[in-house]
Motif scaffolding. Structure first.
Motif, PDB file in Angstrom:
ATOM      1  N   SER A  87       0.825  -1.209   0.000  1.00  0.00           N
ATOM      2  CA  SER A  87       0.000   0.000   0.000  1.00  0.00           C
ATOM      3  C   SER A  87       0.856   1.254   0.000  1.00  0.00           C
ATOM      4  CB  SER A  87      -0.925  -0.010   1.218  1.00  0.00           C
ATOM      5  OG  SER A  87      -1.673   1.181   1.300  1.00  0.00           O
ATOM      6  N   LEU A  88       1.906   1.259   0.820  1.00  0.00           N
ATOM      7  CA  LEU A  88       2.804   2.413   0.855  1.00  0.00           C
ATOM      8  C   LEU A  88       3.519   2.596  -0.480  1.00  0.00           C
ATOM      9  CD1 LEU A  88       4.357   1.950   4.419  1.00  0.00           C
ATOM     10  CD2 LEU A  88       2.607   3.600   3.711  1.00  0.00           C
ATOM     11  N   ALA A  89       3.911   1.479  -1.111  1.00  0.00           N
ATOM     12  CA  ALA A  89       4.587   1.568  -2.409  1.00  0.00           C
ATOM     13  C   ALA A  89       3.659   2.150  -3.471  1.00  0.00           C
ATOM     14  CB  ALA A  89       5.076   0.183  -2.827  1.00  0.00           C
ATOM     15  N   LEU A  90       2.403   1.719  -3.489  1.00  0.00           N
ATOM     16  CA  LEU A  90       1.447   2.252  -4.458  1.00  0.00           C
ATOM     17  C   LEU A  90       1.149   3.726  -4.194  1.00  0.00           C
ATOM     18  CD1 LEU A  90      -0.915  -0.844  -4.593  1.00  0.00           C
ATOM     19  CD2 LEU A  90       0.465   0.034  -6.490  1.00  0.00           C
ATOM     20  N   THR A  91       1.127   4.102  -2.905  1.00  0.00           N
ATOM     21  CA  THR A  91       0.996   5.524  -2.580  1.00  0.00           C
ATOM     22  C   THR A  91       2.188   6.307  -3.129  1.00  0.00           C
ATOM     23  OG1 THR A  91      -0.216   4.966  -0.549  1.00  0.00           O
ATOM     24  CG2 THR A  91       0.724   7.175  -0.695  1.00  0.00           C
ATOM     25  N   GLY A  92       3.383   5.719  -3.031  1.00  0.00           N
ATOM     26  CA  GLY A  92       4.567   6.340  -3.609  1.00  0.00           C
ATOM     27  C   GLY A  92       4.452   6.498  -5.110  1.00  0.00           C
ATOM     28  N   ALA A 100      12.956   7.929 -11.170  1.00  0.00           N
ATOM     29  CA  ALA A 100      13.802   7.226 -10.208  1.00  0.00           C
ATOM     30  C   ALA A 100      13.025   6.874  -8.941  1.00  0.00           C
ATOM     31  CB  ALA A 100      15.022   8.072  -9.862  1.00  0.00           C
ATOM     32  N   VAL A 101      12.169   7.754  -8.493  1.00  0.00           N
ATOM     33  CA  VAL A 101      11.352   7.471  -7.315  1.00  0.00           C
ATOM     34  C   VAL A 101      10.355   6.371  -7.626  1.00  0.00           C
ATOM     35  CG1 VAL A 101       9.698   8.442  -5.666  1.00  0.00           C
ATOM     36  CG2 VAL A 101      11.645   9.817  -6.453  1.00  0.00           C
ATOM     37  N   LEU A 102       9.784   6.408  -8.822  1.00  0.00           N
ATOM     38  CA  LEU A 102       8.839   5.372  -9.227  1.00  0.00           C
ATOM     39  C   LEU A 102       9.507   4.002  -9.257  1.00  0.00           C
ATOM     40  CD1 LEU A 102       5.830   5.213 -10.290  1.00  0.00           C
ATOM     41  CD2 LEU A 102       6.843   5.011 -12.556  1.00  0.00           C
ATOM     42  N   VAL A 103      10.739   3.954  -9.741  1.00  0.00           N
ATOM     43  CA  VAL A 103      11.475   2.682  -9.779  1.00  0.00           C
ATOM     44  C   VAL A 103      11.715   2.173  -8.359  1.00  0.00           C
ATOM     45  CG1 VAL A 103      13.689   1.626 -10.380  1.00  0.00           C
ATOM     46  CG2 VAL A 103      12.546   3.141 -12.008  1.00  0.00           C
ATOM     47  N   GLY A 104      12.075   3.063  -7.428  1.00  0.00           N
ATOM     48  CA  GLY A 104      12.234   2.652  -6.040  1.00  0.00           C
ATOM     49  C   GLY A 104      10.940   2.117  -5.448  1.00  0.00           C
ATOM     50  N   CYS A 105       9.818   2.751  -5.793  1.00  0.00           N
ATOM     51  CA  CYS A 105       8.518   2.263  -5.318  1.00  0.00           C
ATOM     52  C   CYS A 105       8.186   0.905  -5.937  1.00  0.00           C
ATOM     53  CB  CYS A 105       7.431   3.274  -5.653  1.00  0.00           C
ATOM     54  SG  CYS A 105       7.553   4.819  -4.739  1.00  0.00           S
ATOM     55  N   LEU A 107      10.343  -1.405  -6.587  1.00  0.00           N
ATOM     56  CA  LEU A 107      11.090  -2.368  -5.790  1.00  0.00           C
ATOM     57  C   LEU A 107      10.327  -2.702  -4.502  1.00  0.00           C
ATOM     58  CD1 LEU A 107      13.717  -3.981  -5.277  1.00  0.00           C
ATOM     59  CD2 LEU A 107      14.635  -1.921  -4.201  1.00  0.00           C
ATOM     60  N   LEU A 108       9.807  -1.679  -3.827  1.00  0.00           N
ATOM     61  CA  LEU A 108       9.038  -1.900  -2.593  1.00  0.00           C
ATOM     62  C   LEU A 108       7.759  -2.689  -2.880  1.00  0.00           C
ATOM     63  CD1 LEU A 108       9.344   1.547  -0.771  1.00  0.00           C
ATOM     64  CD2 LEU A 108      10.580  -0.579  -0.281  1.00  0.00           C
TER      65      LEU A 108
END
Length: 459
Positions: A87-92, A100-105, A107-108
């Motif tokens: 849920s936190l990753a999808l919020t990200g 780059a932030v989307l790619v990190g999300c 991964l999460l």
């Protein structure tokens, strides 16, 4: 024939179905949303590869680790924490300012989804029977189908693509809360870390009267089992067939069999639809006929369908082959998961399932990509032959594994049935049926006939 499992709790069963739907939702969002995402971030189309790679790495890592930590953490806690992470990753996703932030999300999201997938499959393999196991995986496909509808609805309403991920993030948060509130209930049914002698076969929970004592086994003992690695390879082969057929069928039908793009797209949808229908229908069949028989027939059907695709001929023949492959393949993944404890022993099943789910990710990523290289260097007509070779290899691997004795952990003798054990010969010759008990003679083997009980039927 499979032994019917105890009836699962309705609340846990409902949560399991919703969790499998939620696993499929993010997969369906990206395909429809990527053109808008690419435009917002001003990146090329192929940049989606970074997102997919990050998600795959996270998924593989957490699915394997979840299998090795499930007994220590507990199913309920694992599901609650991993769903919250997703849920936190999808919020990200919905708030990412740059790629780059989307790619990190991504991964999460892979870390959360892999753990949920592995944990739910491990739990369902022991707590649910063949019918629910097939239907759970059918609902994953339902989630994949709903995801594009959510994103399409968002974009059609004039909203940004971020709203689609925000909606799914909210649904995941509700599901994580439900898992957190039912943590203790999930603990009551953890099957695969329990006493190997008390656990049932093919989908039985470890004990219907309560959880059996936990048996700790060393990780190296699990990794030494040939059945663990043959099962892991079987998942690589199966998912390679499923994903490769769906990925390259459109190219085969348009360039190889000269169908129009619209018709070929409908045929590819029919392939995925046959997987969903097959899991719904064959869930009932497997419960009646047994997982082993249904698996053998399904694997043979996959080979027949692949052969139809490989044979040069009209497009209708290839389409028929695709539908046959989809319908036949439908129960293979859930039933291979369900019967893991039979192949490796109950005490090793959690870890083996974690490895299998991770291997499925490898099969979905590497083999279709390699097949794409092969198609590029030859022609798309090679697809059918490649699918047939993979199907025959899967049949051979399954039969080899099925003929090996299952690995069971040596445990103290525990009476598995409430019926009265065989009466020793000393009791059968006594004329008085009212003798309460006969003490065991010195030097006799107390394990051959179970504990001595009073004679209650006059024998």
């Amino acid at each position: 024939m499979s032994t019917p499992s105890a009836r699962p709790r309705a609340s846990l069963l409902l949560l399991a179905y919703l969790a499998f739907v939620s696993l499929g939702l993010p997969d369906g969002l990206l395909g429809v949303g990527w053109p808008s995402i690419r435009g917002d971030f001003d990146v090329p189309t192929e940049a989606v590869g970074w997102v997919l790679t990050a998600g795959t790495v996270g998924y593989l890592t957490s699915s394997v680790l979840a299998g090795f930590t499930l007994a220590r953490v507990g199913v309920g806690a694992l599901l609650a924490g991993s769903t919250l992470l997703a849920s936190l990753a999808l919020t990200g996703y919905s708030m990412s300012p740059v790629l780059a932030v989307l790619v990190g999300c991504a991964l999460l999201l892979g870390l959360g989804s892999g753990a949920v997938d592995s944990g739910l499959n491990a739990y369902a393999a022991g707590a649910f029977g063949p019918r629910h196991m097939n239907w759970l995986h059918a609902f994953f496909g339902l989630g994949v189908a709903i995801g594009p509808l959510i994103m399409t609805g968002v974009l059609s309403a004039g909203l940004a693509w971020r709203w689609g991920y925000g909606i799914v993030a909210g649904a995941q948060l509700v599901l994580a809360t439900a898992f957190a509130l039912t943590v203790r209930a999930w603990h009551r049914g953890v099957p695969a870390s329990t006493d190997a002698g008390a656990a049932g076969r093919t989908g039985l929970a470890a004990g219907e009267d309560g959880p059996a004592p936990v048996v700790r086994v060393a990780i190296r003992d699990t990794l030494r089992l040939p059945a663990v690695w043959s099962g892991t390879l079987a998942f690589v082969l199966y998912v390679a067939i499923e994903v490769s057929a769906g990925l390259w069928a459109f190219l085969l039908l348009t360039e190889g069999r000269e169908l129009s793009a619209a018709v070929a797209g409908g045929c590819v949808s029919a392939y995925w639809g046959s997987l969903f229908v097959g899991r719904v229908v064959q869930g009932l069949v497997a419960e009646r006929l047994g997982a082993g028989l249904v698996l053998r027939v399904s694997l043979a059907g996959m080979a027949v369908g692949a052969a139809l695709i490989a044979v040069p001929g009209p497009a209708a023949l290839a389409v028929l082959g695709l539908v046959v492959v989809g319908f036949a393949a439908a129960p293979v993944f859930p039933l291979l998961t369900l019967t893991t404890a039979e192949r490796v022993g109950v005490a090793h099943a959690d870890r083996a399932i974690g490895l299998q789910i991770g291997a499925a990710g490898i099969g979905a990523a590497l083999v279709p990509a390699g097949l794409g290289v092969l198609i590029g260097s030859t022609s798309v007509q090679v697809l059918g032959s490649a699918l047939l070779a993979l199907a025959l290899a899967l049949i051979a691997l399954y039969e080899w594994g099925a003929r090996r004795p299952s690995a069971e952990l040596p445990v103290p003798a525990v009476p598995s049935e409430p019926s009265v054990p065989a009466v020793p010969s000393e009791l059968s010759v006594r004329p008085e049926p009212s003798v309460p008990a006969v003490p065991a003679r010195p030097g006799s083997d107390p394990q051959t006939s179970g504990p001595v009980r009073p004679v209650v039927d006059g024998r």
